[in-house]
Design a protein around this motif. Sequence first.
Motif, mmCIF file in Angstrom:
data_model
loop_
_atom_site.group_PDB
_atom_site.id
_atom_site.type_symbol
_atom_site.label_atom_id
_atom_site.label_comp_id
_atom_site.label_asym_id
_atom_site.label_seq_id
_atom_site.Cartn_x
_atom_site.Cartn_y
_atom_site.Cartn_z
ATOM 1 N N ILE A 397 -2.241 -56.379 -57.903
ATOM 2 C CA ILE A 397 -2.145 -57.572 -57.347
ATOM 3 C C ILE A 397 -3.796 -57.955 -56.518
ATOM 4 O O ILE A 397 -4.424 -56.865 -56.201
ATOM 5 N N MET A 398 -4.099 -59.143 -56.432
ATOM 6 C CA MET A 398 -5.363 -59.523 -55.713
ATOM 7 C C MET A 398 -4.824 -60.640 -54.981
ATOM 8 O O MET A 398 -4.164 -61.702 -55.455
ATOM 9 N N ASN A 399 -5.577 -61.184 -53.701
ATOM 10 C CA ASN A 399 -5.158 -62.037 -52.987
ATOM 11 C C ASN A 399 -6.470 -62.942 -52.708
ATOM 12 O O ASN A 399 -7.598 -62.130 -52.819
ATOM 13 N N PRO A 400 -6.471 -64.376 -53.085
ATOM 14 C CA PRO A 400 -7.696 -64.939 -52.856
ATOM 15 C C PRO A 400 -8.220 -65.249 -51.438
ATOM 16 O O PRO A 400 -8.319 -66.300 -50.965
ATOM 17 N N GLY A 401 -8.523 -64.286 -50.849
ATOM 18 C CA GLY A 401 -8.893 -64.091 -49.445
ATOM 19 C C GLY A 401 -9.642 -63.004 -49.039
ATOM 20 O O GLY A 401 -9.062 -61.822 -49.544
ATOM 21 N N VAL A 438 -12.236 -65.012 -45.263
ATOM 22 C CA VAL A 438 -12.857 -66.411 -45.856
ATOM 23 C C VAL A 438 -12.276 -66.552 -47.307
ATOM 24 O O VAL A 438 -11.789 -65.439 -47.870
ATOM 25 N N PHE A 439 -12.554 -67.573 -47.792
ATOM 26 C CA PHE A 439 -11.848 -68.068 -49.025
ATOM 27 C C PHE A 439 -12.710 -68.533 -49.916
ATOM 28 O O PHE A 439 -13.677 -69.309 -49.771
ATOM 29 N N PRO A 440 -13.033 -67.762 -51.208
ATOM 30 C CA PRO A 440 -13.639 -68.307 -52.261
ATOM 31 C C PRO A 440 -13.637 -69.541 -52.740
ATOM 32 O O PRO A 440 -12.246 -70.109 -52.772
ATOM 33 N N ASP A 441 -14.476 -70.150 -53.095
ATOM 34 C CA ASP A 441 -14.561 -71.504 -53.396
ATOM 35 C C ASP A 441 -14.524 -71.780 -54.859
ATOM 36 O O ASP A 441 -15.760 -71.499 -55.522
ATOM 37 N N TYR A 442 -13.893 -71.562 -55.639
ATOM 38 C CA TYR A 442 -13.626 -71.439 -57.129
ATOM 39 C C TYR A 442 -14.261 -72.867 -57.920
ATOM 40 O O TYR A 442 -14.438 -72.746 -58.984
#
Length: 475
Positions: A397-401, A438-442
């Motif tokens: 699993i991976m979380n986008p944060g 923080v959150f990646p800006d895809y």
Amino acid sequence: MARKLTILEVLLIIFFLTVLALDIFLMFFVLNIEATAFAPECPEIPESERIDCAPGQVVTEDVCRQQHRCCWKPVSDINVPTCFFPRNWGYEVTDSFTAHLKKLSFPSLFGYDVDEAFFTAEYQTSNRFHFKINDTNNIRYEVQHENINLFNRTNRAINFNYYLEVIHKPFSIKIIRRSNGRVLLDTSIGPLQFAQQYLQLSFRLPSATVYGLGEHVHQQYRHNMTWKTWPIFTRDAAPTEGMINLYGAHTFFLCLEDISGFSFGVFLLNSNAMEVTLQPAPAITYRTTGGILDFYVFLGNTPEQVIQEYLELIGRPFLPPYWSLGFQLSRRNYGGINGLKEVVNRNRLAQIPYDVQYSDIDYMDGNKDFTIDKVAFSNLSNFVNELHNQGMKYVIIMNPGISNNSGYQPYVNGSTKRVWILGDNGFVLGKGYPGWTVFPDYSNPTCVEWWREQFSAFNKILQFDGVWIVSCYSR
């Protein structure tokens, strides 16, 4: 002892209070003019065709008639709206086919109404029609089209299987199948609503045979059209029998017109929280909290052809690896590497078909992406090699944060490349599994490359075969 006011100060206070009183009077005067200038037209509207004027609210007759200026007529069925829109709500066309829309003089339900909207329409292919309603004077968020396959304007079809009719006041449209003259969509059943954070459009349908919309737990594929409202806004929720939204957001529905197989589909390209109401007219109403109204309509001789047209626009699903169609096992918290090994061995001893093993967030160090808890999951890489030797696959699993810890390398690399979503005061922060994140800006190509680099580097440490990226992260 209090200081006495000078004559000038007294005059200024009197002047200020006078201006304030005048402003308040003018505000009520203007609002009263708007309310009294609009006279709702309430003909005998069939119960099945009523569009709710106060969705989700309980209102009195006085509020409905005097404040909302809507129609009021109680009925025995509690699902039927008692307070519903009159026929003369909405906008009027003030220009030609590419239409400028001007709000009629009805009162505001939620405030911040858009007074002037802009309607554009495109006959894109023989079986695909596109129309959009936007704010004329202000830029609003629109879903980017990088994944939408736009039509080739140089190869436009000549023979369209549909045509459009525009009614000027109140504004509405009809989309009609050319071969038999059947009206597929008619927005005159309810008014166009366009406010800063409330957009609404209704469609009368030719049939109650409707499928799609989601993601929800539907008890049957064909929708129940008796006043059902489905929310669409992704959330991390376990499947239940209730009418709640789940992981995915699917704003597309398909309508089977008759027993001939003729069908059509409608797709709203909007990423805001929304809900969809189905009613027995038959009709469907989209309500969303922002963005624009960006609709695509697809025609087909069969339901399959409609789906093909839809996928031609949004893209077809990727071809999954063969092993991903096998039997897979996943849960949260196996209790460390020994617990995970025990589960694998127990299933193999029982000769249960078993192709893929997952690890949830507990394999991470402090719930941080691209890390391994070396105490609870010591020698995890060796265990994964054993799975591969047994012909199995391993998914993590991976979380986008990303944790904003200054000693955490993925955060350091990402900050250097400025790949995080930006707010007014720097990088947007949220509370996630590892703490502040923080959150990646895809939408940023640099971020996509950074994301790919992180996975590539981590795969050299832990040879996973697939990644489960959760859609709901913050808590």
